[in-house]
Scaffold this active site. Structure first.
Site, PDB file in Angstrom:
ATOM      1  N   GLY A  81      -2.287  -8.962  12.686  1.00 38.87           N
ATOM      2  CA  GLY A  81      -2.887  -7.639  12.910  1.00 38.87           C
ATOM      3  C   GLY A  81      -3.610  -7.061  11.711  1.00 38.87           C
ATOM      4  N   HIS A 132       0.824  -1.221   0.000  1.00 37.65           N
ATOM      5  CA  HIS A 132       0.000   0.000   0.000  1.00 37.65           C
ATOM      6  C   HIS A 132       0.855   1.268   0.000  1.00 37.65           C
ATOM      7  CE1 HIS A 132      -3.778  -2.275   1.651  1.00 37.65           C
ATOM      8  NE2 HIS A 132      -3.547  -2.519   0.381  1.00 37.65           N
TER       9      HIS A 132
HETATM   10  P1  OAD Z   1      -7.679  -2.717  10.201  1.00 40.98           P
HETATM   11  O1  OAD Z   1      -7.757  -1.480  11.006  1.00 40.98           O
HETATM   12  O2  OAD Z   1      -8.786  -3.000   9.257  1.00 40.98           O
HETATM   13  O3  OAD Z   1      -7.556  -3.971  11.181  1.00 40.98           O
HETATM   14  C1  OAD Z   1      -6.663  -3.973  12.233  1.00 40.98           C
HETATM   15  C2  OAD Z   1      -6.617  -5.354  12.848  1.00 40.98           C
HETATM   16  O4  OAD Z   1      -5.632  -5.340  13.881  1.00 40.98           O
HETATM   17  C3  OAD Z   1      -7.931  -5.797  13.500  1.00 40.98           C
HETATM   18  O5  OAD Z   1      -8.157  -7.170  13.180  1.00 40.98           O
HETATM   19  C4  OAD Z   1      -7.673  -5.627  14.997  1.00 40.98           C
HETATM   20  O6  OAD Z   1      -8.359  -6.603  15.777  1.00 40.98           O
HETATM   21  C5  OAD Z   1      -6.177  -5.905  15.051  1.00 40.98           C
HETATM   22  N1  OAD Z   1      -5.481  -5.278  16.193  1.00 40.98           N
HETATM   23  C6  OAD Z   1      -5.723  -4.109  16.823  1.00 40.98           C
HETATM   24  N2  OAD Z   1      -4.842  -3.897  17.806  1.00 40.98           N
HETATM   25  C7  OAD Z   1      -4.005  -4.961  17.804  1.00 40.98           C
HETATM   26  C8  OAD Z   1      -2.876  -5.357  18.593  1.00 40.98           C
HETATM   27  N3  OAD Z   1      -2.406  -4.599  19.579  1.00 40.98           N
HETATM   28  N4  OAD Z   1      -2.285  -6.535  18.304  1.00 40.98           N
HETATM   29  C9  OAD Z   1      -2.736  -7.323  17.295  1.00 40.98           C
HETATM   30  N5  OAD Z   1      -3.788  -7.003  16.518  1.00 40.98           N
HETATM   31  C10 OAD Z   1      -4.413  -5.839  16.762  1.00 40.98           C
HETATM   32  O7  OAD Z   1      -6.242  -2.687   9.464  1.00 40.98           O
HETATM   33  P2  OAD Z   1      -5.771  -3.458   8.165  1.00 40.98           P
HETATM   34  O8  OAD Z   1      -6.324  -4.837   8.115  1.00 40.98           O
HETATM   35  O9  OAD Z   1      -4.308  -3.290   8.091  1.00 40.98           O
HETATM   36  O10 OAD Z   1      -5.510   0.594   3.247  1.00 40.98           O
HETATM   37  O11 OAD Z   1      -6.438  -2.583   7.037  1.00 40.98           O
HETATM   38  C11 OAD Z   1      -6.205  -2.879   5.707  1.00 40.98           C
HETATM   39  C12 OAD Z   1      -6.196  -1.632   4.872  1.00 40.98           C
HETATM   40  O12 OAD Z   1      -7.385  -0.889   5.111  1.00 40.98           O
HETATM   41  C13 OAD Z   1      -5.107  -0.633   5.232  1.00 40.98           C
HETATM   42  O13 OAD Z   1      -3.848  -0.959   4.681  1.00 40.98           O
HETATM   43  C14 OAD Z   1      -5.631   0.641   4.682  1.00 40.98           C
HETATM   44  C15 OAD Z   1      -7.074   0.536   5.125  1.00 40.98           C
HETATM   45  O14 OAD Z   1      -7.994   1.181   4.338  1.00 40.98           O
HETATM   46  C16 OAD Z   1      -5.343   1.729   2.554  1.00 40.98           C
HETATM   47  O15 OAD Z   1      -5.311   2.835   3.078  1.00 40.98           O
HETATM   48  C17 OAD Z   1      -5.207   1.501   1.078  1.00 40.98           C
END
Ligand code: OAD
Length: 239
Positions: free
Chosen positions: A179, A112
């Site tokens: 995560g 990304h």
């Molecule tokens: P999300 O914000 O959608 O998900 C975050 C994940 O991390 C969730 O499953 C939470 O439960 C978990 N989480 C939170 N705190 C945590 C911790 N301390 N330890 C472990 N896990 C934890 O983020 P992404 O899946 O990365 O794209 O989102 C994907 C994409 O959506 C991003 O790259 C971004 C966004 O829109 C763009 O901007 C193109």
């Protein structure tokens, strides 16, 4: 025993470094507070570049004050330990932060993009850009103003390095997601591809992702604890 490991990381791995996630169950995620259609699309940038650049300036300043945590460090250890034993780690991140690099992971695939880089829409050049961006900034390569934008993938744009990622998925024997909510494609589809290629799959997350049922193994808890514990266990089991 797996020696070729593919790890996909998401915002959750950087949460304990103080960088917000996008979709929190408590409704405090970045996309609950800010409208992505007004801040993270090419159309939004064309309509209101000041607003879009100000949003990324804020995120860039937060990033410059953040530090990698034990989960980033564990993956750097995993990369080195696998290399020493003739194995290989492919580390793909959806994160635009540089915390894997600062934990000294040597090769990180930023599908990304990267917040600390700027790209010129006129000439396509990509440069390190740790400062604020303004619509009046001039591209150091082509000398034109108004084209510099954060080197990040916005909604409606193609993620980067998809061919490299596909090749790495075919070669690996273990897929681990850390995560990530499993809500955003194409990254959310990697686990299904991995299964189709016969890889074992493991989810390390705070709570079950949208695609949790596609993982053979699931470990829930804060990444700063669960990721190092998994890495130590995994390396300890290698012959
Ligand atoms: P999300 O914000 O959608 O998900 C975050 C994940 O991390 C969730 O499953 C939470 O439960 C978990 N989480 C939170 N705190 C945590 C911790 N301390 N330890 C472990 N896990 C934890 O983020 P992404 O899946 O990365 O794209 O989102 C994907 C994409 O959506 C991003 O790259 C971004 C966004 O829109 C763009 O901007 C193109």
């Amino acid at each position: 025993m797996a020696r070729s490991v593919f790890v996909l990381t998401g915002a959750g791995i950087s949460a304990e470094s103080g960088l917000g996630t996008f979709r929190d169950k408590d409704g405090q995620g970045i996309w609950a507070r800010f409208d992505p259609m007004k801040l993270a699309t090419p159309e939004a940038f064309a309509r209101d570049p000041d607003n879009v650049l100000a949003f990324y300036d804020l995120r860039r300043r937060n990033l410059l004050n953040a530090k990698p945590n034990a989960a980033h460090q564990a993956l750097a250890r995993l990369e080195q330990a696998l290399a020493k034993r003739g194995g290989h780690l492919t580390l793909v991140t959806q994160n635009i932060d540089d915390l894997h690099e600062r934990a000294v992971s040597r090769r990180v695939i930023h599908m990304h993009g990267e917040l600390l880089k700027a790209r010129c829409q006129h000439c396509g050049s990509v440069r390190l850009w740790p400062e604020d961006l303004s619509p009046s900034d001039v591209c150091p390569d082509c000398g034109r103003a108004g084209g510099l934008r954060p080197h990040v993938v916005w909604f409606g744009e193609m993620p980067l390095f998809m061919d490299d990622i596909d090749r790495a998925l075919r070669k690996a024997d273990l897929f681990v997601a850390i995560g990530t909510s499993g809500a955003v494609y194409p990254a959310a589809g990697f686990v299904a591809e991995a299964r189709a290629h016969g890889l074992r799959t493991c989810e390390i997350n705070l709570e079950a992702a949208d695609n949790a049922d596609l993982f053979d193994e699931r470990r829930y808890g804060p990444a700063s604890q669960t990721a190092p514990a998994w890495v130590e266990e995994f390396l300890g089991a290698l012959p």
